[in-house]
Motif scaffolding. Structure first.
Motif, PDB file in Angstrom:
ATOM      1  N   UNK A 266       7.556  35.140 -43.496  1.00 16.54           N
ATOM      2  CA  UNK A 266       8.376  35.128 -42.287  1.00 16.54           C
ATOM      3  C   UNK A 266       7.508  35.674 -41.156  1.00 16.54           C
ATOM      4  N   UNK A 267       7.455  34.943 -40.061  1.00 19.26           N
ATOM      5  CA  UNK A 267       6.649  35.306 -38.897  1.00 19.26           C
ATOM      6  C   UNK A 267       7.586  35.818 -37.815  1.00 19.26           C
ATOM      7  N   UNK A 268       7.568  37.118 -37.564  1.00 22.75           N
ATOM      8  CA  UNK A 268       8.506  37.680 -36.599  1.00 22.75           C
ATOM      9  C   UNK A 268       7.779  38.093 -35.318  1.00 22.75           C
ATOM     10  N   UNK A 269       8.481  37.854 -34.229  1.00 20.88           N
ATOM     11  CA  UNK A 269       7.963  38.213 -32.912  1.00 20.88           C
ATOM     12  C   UNK A 269       7.754  39.718 -32.855  1.00 20.88           C
ATOM     13  N   UNK A 270       6.597  40.119 -32.352  1.00 20.04           N
ATOM     14  CA  UNK A 270       6.295  41.543 -32.198  1.00 20.04           C
ATOM     15  C   UNK A 270       5.427  41.718 -30.960  1.00 20.04           C
ATOM     16  N   UNK A 271       5.885  42.463 -29.997  1.00 26.76           N
ATOM     17  CA  UNK A 271       7.127  43.224 -29.980  1.00 26.76           C
ATOM     18  C   UNK A 271       8.323  42.333 -29.618  1.00 26.76           C
ATOM     19  N   UNK A 272       9.483  42.919 -29.697  1.00 25.71           N
ATOM     20  CA  UNK A 272      10.710  42.234 -29.291  1.00 25.71           C
ATOM     21  C   UNK A 272      10.740  42.120 -27.766  1.00 25.71           C
ATOM     22  N   UNK A 273      11.710  41.376 -27.268  1.00 23.45           N
ATOM     23  CA  UNK A 273      11.894  41.245 -25.822  1.00 23.45           C
ATOM     24  C   UNK A 273      13.129  42.038 -25.413  1.00 23.45           C
TER      25      UNK A 273
ATOM     26  N   UNK B 122       7.886  48.345 -23.364  1.00 24.17           N
ATOM     27  CA  UNK B 122       8.272  48.089 -24.756  1.00 24.17           C
ATOM     28  C   UNK B 122       7.052  48.227 -25.663  1.00 24.17           C
ATOM     29  N   UNK B 123       5.928  47.651 -25.279  1.00 26.96           N
ATOM     30  CA  UNK B 123       4.708  47.692 -26.092  1.00 26.96           C
ATOM     31  C   UNK B 123       4.266  49.135 -26.353  1.00 26.96           C
ATOM     32  N   UNK B 124       4.517  50.032 -25.404  1.00 27.32           N
ATOM     33  CA  UNK B 124       4.087  51.425 -25.524  1.00 27.32           C
ATOM     34  C   UNK B 124       5.148  52.341 -26.129  1.00 27.32           C
ATOM     35  N   UNK B 125       6.337  51.811 -26.411  1.00 30.63           N
ATOM     36  CA  UNK B 125       7.445  52.642 -26.891  1.00 30.63           C
ATOM     37  C   UNK B 125       7.309  52.902 -28.392  1.00 30.63           C
ATOM     38  N   UNK B 126       6.777  54.060 -28.739  1.00 27.24           N
ATOM     39  CA  UNK B 126       6.503  54.398 -30.131  1.00 27.24           C
ATOM     40  C   UNK B 126       7.756  54.793 -30.909  1.00 27.24           C
ATOM     41  N   UNK B 127       8.888  54.889 -30.249  1.00 29.65           N
ATOM     42  CA  UNK B 127      10.150  55.129 -30.954  1.00 29.65           C
ATOM     43  C   UNK B 127      10.873  53.800 -31.202  1.00 29.65           C
ATOM     44  N   UNK B 128      10.888  52.924 -30.208  1.00 29.13           N
ATOM     45  CA  UNK B 128      11.591  51.651 -30.327  1.00 29.13           C
ATOM     46  C   UNK B 128      10.929  50.718 -31.338  1.00 29.13           C
ATOM     47  N   UNK B 129       9.627  50.556 -31.261  1.00 34.54           N
ATOM     48  CA  UNK B 129       8.942  49.551 -32.078  1.00 34.54           C
ATOM     49  C   UNK B 129       9.098  49.750 -33.588  1.00 34.54           C
ATOM     50  N   UNK B 130       8.947  50.970 -34.115  1.00 38.02           N
ATOM     51  CA  UNK B 130       9.176  51.141 -35.557  1.00 38.02           C
ATOM     52  C   UNK B 130      10.629  50.849 -35.961  1.00 38.02           C
ATOM     53  N   UNK B 131      11.580  51.195 -35.097  1.00 38.23           N
ATOM     54  CA  UNK B 131      12.984  50.898 -35.384  1.00 38.23           C
ATOM     55  C   UNK B 131      13.242  49.398 -35.369  1.00 38.23           C
TER      56      UNK B 131
END
Length: 165
Positions: free
Chosen positions: A40-47, A6-15
Motif C-alpha cells: 500500500x502506497x500512502x501519501x506522506x505527509x498528509x494534506x 505539516x512537514x515539520x510537525x513532529x507530533x502530527x506526522x507520527x499520529x
C-alpha cells in the motif's frame, strides 16, 4: 505555508502514520476481500486543508486525475472541525460524470473514503465565521497503482511511503 508546517510537525506526522498503518490500511485491505499480502502506497505527509469563513463561493470542482493522480488511488477525508460550527463539508459526485453531488455526512473522528480520481468533488461555501479544517490523503494499492507513473506536465506530486500488509 501550511504544507511546510505539516512537514515539520513532529507530533502530527507520527499520529497520522499510525492512523494510516493501524486503522485505514487494514480497513482497506478487508474491503479487498483478499488475504494476499499487498503493498500500500500512502501519501506522506498528509494534506491539511483550511477553509476560512465567511465565504460565498464553492472551491474549484475537480477530479484528482487533473492533478496527476491515477485510478488505483483511494481518497480519504477526515474533518477536524465541527460541522455544527461551519455548516460545511466536502461534496462528492454520486457517479462519475453525473454532476450530482452528495455532502459527506461524517463527524470528527470519522473518515470518508471515495474515488477522487474519477469523482468530482468540491467544498461548498463556508458561510460561518469559523474555519473548516480537514485532513486528506490518498492510498494506492499494489496491482492497481503504479508508484513510478507520472502525468506529464505536473510539477509537484505527493511523496509516498509504502508498507506491505
Amino acid at each position: 505555508q501550511i504544507r511546510e508546517a505539516v512537514i515539520k510537525d513532529l507530533k502530527l506526522l507520527p499520529l497520522y502514520e499510525k492512523l494510516v498503518i493501524d486503522v485505514v490500511i487494514p480497513s482497506l485491505k478487508r474491503r479487498l476481500q483478499d488475504d494476499t499480502p499487498r503493498v500500500f502506497y500512502y501519501q506522506y505527509p498528509c494534506t491539511l486543508r483550511l477553509q476560512p469563513g465567511p465565504s460565498k463561493e464553492y472551491n474549484r470542482t475537480h477530479r484528482d486525475a487533473e492533478y496527476g493522480h491515477q485510478i488505483g488511488e483511494i481518497n480519504f477525508w477526515m474533518p477536524l472541525s465541527d460541522y455544527a460550527l461551519t455548516r460545511t463539508t466536502l461534496e462528492v459526485e454520486t457517479l462519475p460524470g453525473s454532476n450530482e453531488f452528495k455532502p459527506l455526512d461524517i463527524s470528527i473522528g470519522e473518515i470518508a473514503a471515495f474515488h477522487g480520481t474519477l469523482l468530482h468533488h468540491r467544498a461548498p461555501p463556508n458561510s460561518s465565521v469559523c474555519t473548516r479544517v480537514s485532513l486528506d490523503f490518498r492510498i494506492g494499492i499494489e496491482g492497481y497503482f503504479d508508484p513510478k507513473w507520472k502525468l506529464k506536465g505536473i510539477k509537484a506530486q505527493h511523496s509516498r511511503r509504502s508498507i506491505k500488509i
